[in-house]
Design an enzyme around this catalytic site. Sequence first.
Site, mmCIF file in Angstrom:
data_model
loop_
_atom_site.group_PDB
_atom_site.id
_atom_site.type_symbol
_atom_site.label_atom_id
_atom_site.label_comp_id
_atom_site.label_asym_id
_atom_site.label_seq_id
_atom_site.Cartn_x
_atom_site.Cartn_y
_atom_site.Cartn_z
ATOM 1 C CG ASP A 143 -2.076 0.953 1.116
ATOM 2 O OD1 ASP A 143 -2.304 1.421 -0.135
ATOM 3 O OD2 ASP A 143 -2.600 1.308 2.200
ATOM 4 N N GLY A 144 0.228 2.422 -0.609
ATOM 5 C CA GLY A 144 0.967 3.719 -0.718
ATOM 6 C C GLY A 144 1.448 4.110 -1.794
ATOM 7 C CG ASN A 145 1.922 1.675 -5.208
ATOM 8 O OD1 ASN A 145 2.880 1.530 -4.254
ATOM 9 N ND2 ASN A 145 1.250 0.649 -5.859
ATOM 10 C CG HIS A 172 -0.358 2.017 -9.015
ATOM 11 N ND1 HIS A 172 -0.614 1.771 -7.954
ATOM 12 C CD2 HIS A 172 -1.571 2.840 -9.346
ATOM 13 C CE1 HIS A 172 -1.741 2.209 -7.112
ATOM 14 N NE2 HIS A 172 -2.473 2.886 -8.373
ATOM 15 C CB SER A 226 -8.895 -5.133 -2.873
ATOM 16 O OG SER A 226 -9.252 -3.892 -2.909
ATOM 17 C CG ASN A 267 -7.766 -1.836 -4.883
ATOM 18 O OD1 ASN A 267 -6.974 -2.525 -4.565
ATOM 19 N ND2 ASN A 267 -8.186 -0.925 -4.006
ATOM 20 C CD GLU A 272 3.368 -13.045 15.675
ATOM 21 O OE1 GLU A 272 3.221 -11.930 16.024
ATOM 22 O OE2 GLU A 272 2.863 -13.896 16.448
HETATM 23 C C1 IPE Z 1 -5.234 -2.485 0.137
HETATM 24 O O1 IPE Z 1 -5.223 -1.207 -0.157
HETATM 25 C C2 IPE Z 1 -5.308 -3.504 -1.214
HETATM 26 C C3 IPE Z 1 -4.235 -3.438 -1.926
HETATM 27 C C4 IPE Z 1 -3.096 -2.926 -1.441
HETATM 28 C C5 IPE Z 1 -4.068 -4.236 -3.308
HETATM 29 P P1 IPE Z 1 -6.322 -0.227 -0.164
HETATM 30 O O2 IPE Z 1 -5.465 1.152 -0.485
HETATM 31 O O3 IPE Z 1 -7.001 -0.578 -1.353
HETATM 32 O O4 IPE Z 1 -7.016 -0.226 1.119
HETATM 33 P P2 IPE Z 1 -7.668 0.895 1.885
HETATM 34 O O5 IPE Z 1 -8.833 1.098 0.983
HETATM 35 O O6 IPE Z 1 -6.838 1.912 2.484
HETATM 36 O O7 IPE Z 1 -8.503 0.031 3.177
HETATM 37 C C1 IPE Z 2 -1.708 0.449 -3.211
HETATM 38 O O1 IPE Z 2 -1.350 1.716 -3.466
HETATM 39 C C2 IPE Z 2 -1.838 -0.406 -4.645
HETATM 40 C C3 IPE Z 2 -3.267 -0.955 -4.774
HETATM 41 C C4 IPE Z 2 -4.278 -0.707 -4.039
HETATM 42 C C5 IPE Z 2 -3.605 -1.269 -6.171
HETATM 43 P P1 IPE Z 2 -2.764 2.910 -3.349
HETATM 44 O O2 IPE Z 2 -2.935 3.193 -4.678
HETATM 45 O O3 IPE Z 2 -3.636 2.387 -2.405
HETATM 46 O O4 IPE Z 2 -1.895 4.055 -2.619
HETATM 47 P P2 IPE Z 2 -2.587 4.810 -1.468
HETATM 48 O O5 IPE Z 2 -2.957 4.113 -0.631
HETATM 49 O O6 IPE Z 2 -3.732 5.791 -2.146
HETATM 50 O O7 IPE Z 2 -1.398 5.708 -1.030
HETATM 51 MG MG MG Z 3 -4.028 2.311 -0.434
#
Ligand code: IPE
Ligand code: IPE
Ligand code: MG
Length: 256
Positions: free
Chosen positions: A23-25, A40, A68, A71, A210
């Site tokens: 997460d966090g891209n 991404h 997900s 998503n 964990e």
């Molecule tokens: C979880 O991240 C799904 C993936 C990393 C593929 P999300 O960014 O979709 O989750 P939420 O919305 O913060 O819970």
């Molecule tokens: C995770 O990064 C990748 C996917 C869920 C596909 P995000 O796209 O959720 O990045 P943030 O959480 O918005 O920073």
């Molecule tokens: Mg995210």
Amino acid sequence: MAAVAPPSLDLARLPRHVAIIMDGNGRWAQQRGLTRIEGHKRGKDAVRAVVETSRRLGISYLSLFAFSTENWSRPRREVDGLMGLLRRYLRTELRKMMKNEIRLVSVGDITRLPSSLREELEQTIDATKDNRRMTVVLAVSYGGREEIVQAARALARDVRDGRIGPEAIDESVFSGYLSTRGIPDPDLLIRTSGEMRISNFFLWQSAYTEIYVTDTLWPDFDEQHFLEALAHYQRRERRFGRIIEHAERERLRAAR
Ligand code: IPE
Ligand code: IPE
Ligand code: MG
């Protein structure tokens, strides 16, 4: 392959299965004034790093939450961009997967993927199916609740058709209806970018996993960060609801 394991890491006690919520891209890109898709794209480098490090260390299963069920509700442009990246990833990594004897499997509802991408994914899964050194579980269009519901549906059909009696259903039978059948539960779940939630990942499978959450955003998560997470895991005391006797506790402490 680069850095060696830090001295704090005991190679004999590595997790058998590591699962990662990558997460966090989006935030990584936003901080740099880039588009989310650029984030991404950079995330792919982090994927390569954890796959290579896991393979080198001898971790047997690595699960990556890539996309997900929820998503799908993101803007069309972002969804299309992610599908394009997945396609490119499969194309560029196949040779490496064969060379390193990595088997690719997927969990999630891949019938929702664009059909050409689904075909490429199925071809990659088929091409790598006899590789034995490590399994990468790609969670794409995956939702833990959806997985449990489809397992219940399949089980209900088997009961209806007389293939199994209701009394015979136990945890192990139920697990066999999940898409992770045959794969051990994750020992360690890593989530990047600081969010303290599961976001519908491996709900059933994470009962005693964990959990390690780091503020590092996924594109910044490199080999050193991964090794740090593994070292953290090794300092945990896994109890599975039991009480650990004094002697055992001392043994565990000495082993750290
Ligand atoms: C979880 O991240 C799904 C993936 C990393 C593929 P999300 O960014 O979709 O989750 P939420 O919305 O913060 O819970
Ligand atoms: C995770 O990064 C990748 C996917 C869920 C596909 P995000 O796209 O959720 O990045 P943030 O959480 O918005 O920073
Ligand atoms: Mg995210």
